[in-house]
Write an enzyme that holds these catalytic residues in place. Sequence first.
Site, PDB file in Angstrom:
ATOM      1  N   THR A 169       0.836  -1.211   0.000  1.00 14.41           N
ATOM      2  CA  THR A 169       0.000   0.000   0.000  1.00 14.41           C
ATOM      3  C   THR A 169       0.867   1.255   0.000  1.00 14.41           C
ATOM      4  OG1 THR A 169      -1.427   1.343   1.430  1.00 14.41           O
ATOM      5  CG2 THR A 169      -0.217  -0.397   2.509  1.00 14.41           C
ATOM      6  N   TYR A 181      -3.171  -2.247  10.350  1.00 23.06           N
ATOM      7  CA  TYR A 181      -3.134  -2.822   9.000  1.00 23.06           C
ATOM      8  C   TYR A 181      -1.885  -2.326   8.245  1.00 23.06           C
ATOM      9  CZ  TYR A 181      -3.829  -2.420   3.965  1.00 23.06           C
ATOM     10  OH  TYR A 181      -3.625  -2.411   2.613  1.00 23.06           O
ATOM     11  N   HIS A 182      -1.663  -1.013   8.270  1.00 24.92           N
ATOM     12  CA  HIS A 182      -0.496  -0.481   7.548  1.00 24.92           C
ATOM     13  C   HIS A 182       0.813  -0.994   8.152  1.00 24.92           C
ATOM     14  CE1 HIS A 182      -3.583   2.535   6.275  1.00 24.92           C
ATOM     15  NE2 HIS A 182      -2.991   2.302   5.118  1.00 24.92           N
ATOM     16  N   SER A 187      -1.847   2.722  10.829  1.00 27.81           N
ATOM     17  CA  SER A 187      -2.824   1.840  11.487  1.00 27.81           C
ATOM     18  C   SER A 187      -2.147   0.481  11.634  1.00 27.81           C
ATOM     19  CB  SER A 187      -4.078   1.673  10.620  1.00 27.81           C
ATOM     20  OG  SER A 187      -3.774   0.886   9.475  1.00 27.81           O
ATOM     21  N   LYS A 207       1.883  -4.087   6.545  1.00 26.12           N
ATOM     22  CA  LYS A 207       2.452  -3.906   5.204  1.00 26.12           C
ATOM     23  C   LYS A 207       3.912  -3.436   5.295  1.00 26.12           C
ATOM     24  CE  LYS A 207      -1.197  -4.889   2.702  1.00 26.12           C
ATOM     25  NZ  LYS A 207      -1.265  -5.983   1.756  1.00 26.12           N
ATOM     26  N   THR A 236     -20.000  11.937   3.746  1.00 21.11           N
ATOM     27  CA  THR A 236     -19.421  12.166   5.068  1.00 21.11           C
ATOM     28  C   THR A 236     -17.897  12.317   4.972  1.00 21.11           C
ATOM     29  OG1 THR A 236     -19.568   9.778   5.339  1.00 21.11           O
ATOM     30  CG2 THR A 236     -21.213  11.088   6.488  1.00 21.11           C
TER      31      THR A 236
HETATM   32  P1  NAD Z   1     -10.265  -8.186  -0.039  1.00 24.90           P
HETATM   33  O1  NAD Z   1     -10.456  -8.304   1.437  1.00 24.90           O
HETATM   34  O2  NAD Z   1     -11.459  -7.929  -0.878  1.00 24.90           O
HETATM   35  O3  NAD Z   1      -9.525  -9.492  -0.600  1.00 24.90           O
HETATM   36  C1  NAD Z   1      -8.570 -10.218   0.118  1.00 24.90           C
HETATM   37  C2  NAD Z   1      -8.853 -11.696  -0.124  1.00 24.90           C
HETATM   38  O4  NAD Z   1      -7.880 -12.458   0.585  1.00 24.90           O
HETATM   39  C3  NAD Z   1     -10.234 -12.119   0.415  1.00 24.90           C
HETATM   40  O5  NAD Z   1     -10.922 -12.841  -0.562  1.00 24.90           O
HETATM   41  C4  NAD Z   1      -9.906 -12.965   1.635  1.00 24.90           C
HETATM   42  O6  NAD Z   1     -10.874 -13.987   1.845  1.00 24.90           O
HETATM   43  C5  NAD Z   1      -8.523 -13.504   1.284  1.00 24.90           C
HETATM   44  N1  NAD Z   1      -7.697 -13.816   2.453  1.00 24.90           N
HETATM   45  C6  NAD Z   1      -7.396 -13.014   3.510  1.00 24.90           C
HETATM   46  N2  NAD Z   1      -6.615 -13.665   4.387  1.00 24.90           N
HETATM   47  C7  NAD Z   1      -6.415 -14.909   3.867  1.00 24.90           C
HETATM   48  C8  NAD Z   1      -5.705 -16.044   4.320  1.00 24.90           C
HETATM   49  N3  NAD Z   1      -5.059 -16.059   5.500  1.00 24.90           N
HETATM   50  N4  NAD Z   1      -5.694 -17.150   3.539  1.00 24.90           N
HETATM   51  C9  NAD Z   1      -6.353 -17.179   2.346  1.00 24.90           C
HETATM   52  N5  NAD Z   1      -7.053 -16.127   1.877  1.00 24.90           N
HETATM   53  C10 NAD Z   1      -7.097 -15.001   2.638  1.00 24.90           C
HETATM   54  O7  NAD Z   1      -9.154  -7.054  -0.257  1.00 24.90           O
HETATM   55  P2  NAD Z   1      -8.726  -6.302  -1.612  1.00 24.90           P
HETATM   56  O8  NAD Z   1      -9.324  -4.950  -1.590  1.00 24.90           O
HETATM   57  O9  NAD Z   1      -8.934  -7.187  -2.772  1.00 24.90           O
HETATM   58  O10 NAD Z   1      -7.178  -6.138  -1.345  1.00 24.90           O
HETATM   59  C11 NAD Z   1      -6.240  -7.100  -1.830  1.00 24.90           C
HETATM   60  C12 NAD Z   1      -4.836  -6.653  -1.462  1.00 24.90           C
HETATM   61  O11 NAD Z   1      -4.602  -5.362  -2.032  1.00 24.90           O
HETATM   62  C13 NAD Z   1      -4.659  -6.518   0.041  1.00 24.90           C
HETATM   63  O12 NAD Z   1      -3.419  -7.040   0.434  1.00 24.90           O
HETATM   64  C14 NAD Z   1      -4.698  -5.029   0.263  1.00 24.90           C
HETATM   65  O13 NAD Z   1      -3.916  -4.663   1.367  1.00 24.90           O
HETATM   66  C15 NAD Z   1      -4.157  -4.474  -1.041  1.00 24.90           C
HETATM   67  N6  NAD Z   1      -4.671  -3.105  -1.279  1.00 24.90           N
HETATM   68  C16 NAD Z   1      -6.011  -2.887  -1.481  1.00 24.90           C
HETATM   69  C17 NAD Z   1      -6.458  -1.584  -1.675  1.00 24.90           C
HETATM   70  C18 NAD Z   1      -7.927  -1.268  -1.888  1.00 24.90           C
HETATM   71  O14 NAD Z   1      -8.261  -0.066  -2.004  1.00 24.90           O
HETATM   72  N7  NAD Z   1      -8.803  -2.240  -1.959  1.00 24.90           N
HETATM   73  C19 NAD Z   1      -5.543  -0.507  -1.667  1.00 24.90           C
HETATM   74  C20 NAD Z   1      -4.185  -0.785  -1.472  1.00 24.90           C
HETATM   75  C21 NAD Z   1      -3.760  -2.083  -1.285  1.00 24.90           C
END
Ligand code: NAD
Length: 397
Positions: free
Chosen positions: A145, A189-190, A187, A193, A261
């Site tokens: 991220t 979460y961050h 956070s 990463k 919001t």
């Molecule tokens: P999401 O939650 O929709 O998808 C993540 C998927 O991983 C889910 O289907 C979940 O079931 C699966 N998962 C989580 N932990 C698991 C585990 N231990 N074993 C097997 N499967 C597991 O999230 P997303 O929005 O698709 O994000 C995907 C990646 O991209 C993440 O790592 C996130 O940090 C990164 N990201 C997303 C965004 C955003 O805006 N959505 C922005 C920056 C980075």
Amino acid sequence: MKVIILGGDGFCGWPTSLHLSAAGHEILIIDNLSRRNIDNELEASSLTPIRPMGERIETWHKLTGRELRFLNIDVSRHYHRLLTAIIQYKPDAVIHFAEQRAAPYSMKSSWHKRYTISNNINATHNLLAAIVEANLDIHVVHLGTMGVYGYGTVGMKIPEGYLNVKLEAENGNLYEQEILYPANPGSVYHLTKTQDQLIFGYYNKNDQIRITDLHQGIVWGTQTEETRIHESLINRFDYDGDYGTVLNRFLMQAAIGYPLTIHGTGGQTRAFINIQDTVRCIKIALENPPMLGERVKIYNQMTETHRIRDLANVVASLSNAKIQYIPNPRNEDDENNLYVKNDQFLSHGLKPVTLADGLLEEIVDIAKRYSSRCNIDKIPCVSYWNKECQKNSKLQN
Ligand code: NAD
């Protein structure tokens, strides 16, 4: 190429699986469906009616003749099942999305903090340990991220992962070095990463694993070329206070006549990318791996930066929505500027979808179309970063 997609049922993972399958790559999705279980926990659900994995895969096969395989494995806990899958499938690359990805969810309680740390860090570490144990040359593409950098700079552009610094030795000589850009997580979460980055650096140095880390901005939009083909392939759209990302929340709020919001002053500047560009960027990263022995390749996967209140004004002007300022549940600067380098993807020919191109379509095609599925009780963000944020929020309400 043979590709394993960890987290291939999620918001970014599902459209990426289809995009790479459409391009002729052979895909094995691994996901423990934890995101769908978190919907149950939060009693919230995707605005769009996402279909079960079996139906998604069958529809794709019927429409395109292409096969997607699926294994339900928790990659943070079931190491040996992950290892076996890697040894048997022998992928050329693994794309790693399988992490808990919502900052507000990671801050809800000590349980959520511990879950996020344990899930994300173990998922990443298990993958790398399994690749070493399988003794295969596999390119890892990870979704990181932009938040690893923090959001303030002294006015310079945030570089793509590495920073040139001059260090003064004891004898007074200056030495140039390239270091990882200092991590500044906002956070839990961050924080995971930023830890991922160190794990990648170590395994790259020690075991010569080829790794690309994509520092992605906030993703907006829902559909891609492939998910649009059929209703059963539709991508998820989160709008709730934990998982909804800021622009998608504004779009949905505009569609149902709920005020947009803004947390705090709305002076926070953030980086954005459309979901269609996410899948294109991942394909570029996959098809341009680092050489064996090359350091971790880091790309900033974003295409535009915007101040939150400016975004709200754009959405309001397209939809006549009202804007409401509410106390910020997050512990973050009220105002920041953000300048970011993204030259690498542009040099590979990425032509970004701009906000100006896609916003209205998103309001009408997704947010308005599925507005009857919205539960407005789920819109407020009720995760507070610390006691102070919670107190301020109560005082002003
Ligand atoms: P999401 O939650 O929709 O998808 C993540 C998927 O991983 C889910 O289907 C979940 O079931 C699966 N998962 C989580 N932990 C698991 C585990 N231990 N074993 C097997 N499967 C597991 O999230 P997303 O929005 O698709 O994000 C995907 C990646 O991209 C993440 O790592 C996130 O940090 C990164 N990201 C997303 C965004 C955003 O805006 N959505 C922005 C920056 C980075």
